[in-house]
Design an enzyme around this catalytic site. Sequence first.
Site, PDB file in Angstrom:
ATOM      1  N   GLU A 291       1.238  -1.426  -0.539  1.00 18.11           N
ATOM      2  CA  GLU A 291       0.319  -0.138  -0.003  1.00 18.11           C
ATOM      3  C   GLU A 291       0.874   1.159   0.051  1.00 18.11           C
ATOM      4  O   GLU A 291       1.643   1.011   0.309  1.00 18.11           O
ATOM      5  CB  GLU A 291      -1.087   0.286   1.640  1.00 18.11           C
ATOM      6  CG  GLU A 291      -1.909   1.113   1.089  1.00 18.11           C
ATOM      7  CD  GLU A 291      -2.216   1.439   3.250  1.00 18.11           C
ATOM      8  OE1 GLU A 291      -3.836   1.476   2.612  1.00 18.11           O
ATOM      9  OE2 GLU A 291      -1.841   1.178   3.553  1.00 18.11           O
ATOM     10  N   LYS A 351      -9.758   0.519  -2.251  1.00 14.54           N
ATOM     11  CA  LYS A 351     -10.245  -0.062  -0.255  1.00 14.54           C
ATOM     12  C   LYS A 351     -10.897   0.072  -0.692  1.00 14.54           C
ATOM     13  O   LYS A 351     -11.922   1.263  -0.428  1.00 14.54           O
ATOM     14  CB  LYS A 351      -9.238   0.353  -0.251  1.00 14.54           C
ATOM     15  CG  LYS A 351      -9.497   0.437   2.050  1.00 14.54           C
ATOM     16  CD  LYS A 351      -7.783   0.791   2.144  1.00 14.54           C
ATOM     17  CE  LYS A 351      -7.307   0.474   4.133  1.00 14.54           C
ATOM     18  NZ  LYS A 351      -5.984   1.014   4.313  1.00 14.54           N
ATOM     19  N   CYS A 403      -4.371  -3.515   4.036  1.00 12.51           N
ATOM     20  CA  CYS A 403      -3.947  -2.879   5.272  1.00 12.51           C
ATOM     21  C   CYS A 403      -5.104  -3.001   6.449  1.00 12.51           C
ATOM     22  O   CYS A 403      -5.240  -4.468   7.085  1.00 12.51           O
ATOM     23  CB  CYS A 403      -3.401  -1.597   5.477  1.00 12.51           C
ATOM     24  SG  CYS A 403      -2.922  -1.278   6.479  1.00 12.51           S
TER      25      CYS A 403
END
Length: 534
Positions: A291, A351, A403
């Site tokens: 990321e 995301k 994440c």
Amino acid sequence: MTATITPTGEQTPPTPQSRVLRILRGLIPAAVAALSGVLLYVSFPPRTLWWLALPAFAALAWTLRGRGWKSALGRGYLFGLGFLLPLLVWTGVEVGPGPWLALVAIEALLVAVTCVGVAAVSKLPGWPLWAAAVWTLGEAARARAPFGGFPWGKIAFGQADGVFLPLAALGGTPVLGFAVVLCGFGLFEAVRVFLAYRRTRTLHRGAAAVALAAVLVPVLGAVASLPLVSDAAEDGTATVAVIQGNVPRAGLDFNAQRKAVLDHHVKETLRLAERIREGKVKKPDFVLWPENSSDIDPFRNPDAYADIDAAAKAVGAPISVGGVVEADDGRLLNEQILWDPVKGPTSTYDKRQIQPFGEYLPLRSVIDGINPEWGTMIRKDFSRGSKPGVFTMNGTQVGLATCYEAAFDWAVRDTVTHGAQLISVPSNNATFDRSEMTYQQLAMSRIRAVEHSRTVTVPVTSGVSAVIMPDGEVTQRTTWFTADTLVADVPLRSSQTPATTMGVAPELALVAVAFGGIGWAVARRVRTRGAAAE
């Protein structure tokens, strides 16, 4: 405080010594509650003392059992503070103690409310079952609210090295966490029954059976779940390269070095290509970047586009690139980009579970009114994606959970239900320096590997990057703040565990048990009051 009554019937005021003793007796349960929270924290990574969660919950049960709601709320809050203050200290590494203390204050309050429920059911027959289910209810609530939830600190995430780990494949993190809490409460009940027996020489068989079942059932369930844990290759293997390019420096300042971060990851990928040409490492089927490895939008910056394209061509394999992208409609996206060495960028994944106060600012107008400087830290909110991320990379289906998403059950599971044979958790922990956050998140990925029986890769900008087998074992890992590459042959799997198949059903079942126990406890209390009134 009551006075002493003499043999003649006269009352004498309490002595200073008796006052002190009464105060100390009142403080002991509060201290035990706080210390049991600290004990639970110590059971979490990077330490491997997973078993300390059991005495932590046993001690918590001692402070809560049979208590009224006010006492349970106060002691539960102390337990929450003891647990969460040290667990979440990393949230204030760069921005100061304000956000850390605010987050802990809110989360500890939710823990305290959960403890009120635990106390309410603690006098029911078979209370450890009801109480552990109430804890699961509390975790389910914390994972969803406020601001989309904050599952950090779920009991399951501290059990990556524990004997209960196979239960993750049976029923996911809710069942794994429930088993640990049930065993801890059962341990307290066993001690209570033993002490009562020593005092009266009478064994309360019903209570003894409850204690035995609460301790043994989770252990036997974990043993029975062992066949669900396997790292056998069902669909062959794939060679994967995990790139950790490193950042110029830790903390929020790394954002000011966006070009340098991209250059680092390009350079490390070119170094991998050179090692492949020299025959030092096997050519990977695909490459995974972290990321934020390209916070410069490659769709709007020709130099960034050219650098990434050159890296993909040099290594001769598709790369999943973590970028910050501005869409045509102006939305800001935390995006994974599938970069083909021939075709260039093809597929993308945006995301979906974005981080409040990190990627968007809730209640911006209120916060600006309190301190306008806080709002400048997030000048523009990220937007949420809407579709699961599964990239086809040289024939392998790679699921993506970026994440923070690794903490959310649904965000990982639906990559597998959409065909992922391997899961990648691209992350950026540079903001949090060398804090325990990195190891806490790595443990989550280990739990996810067992939960869904998939290899999990964790490419991180600054470490710790890792390759995790479907049985939860970490076979390769990097160190902090170094440029490095992990190349591994990993098993690909397509079968689904019961946890994957059932999804949220086990959690809903435990939540139903919790509400049933709370309802029973309330009904009993109403009946008792009615009988006393008569």
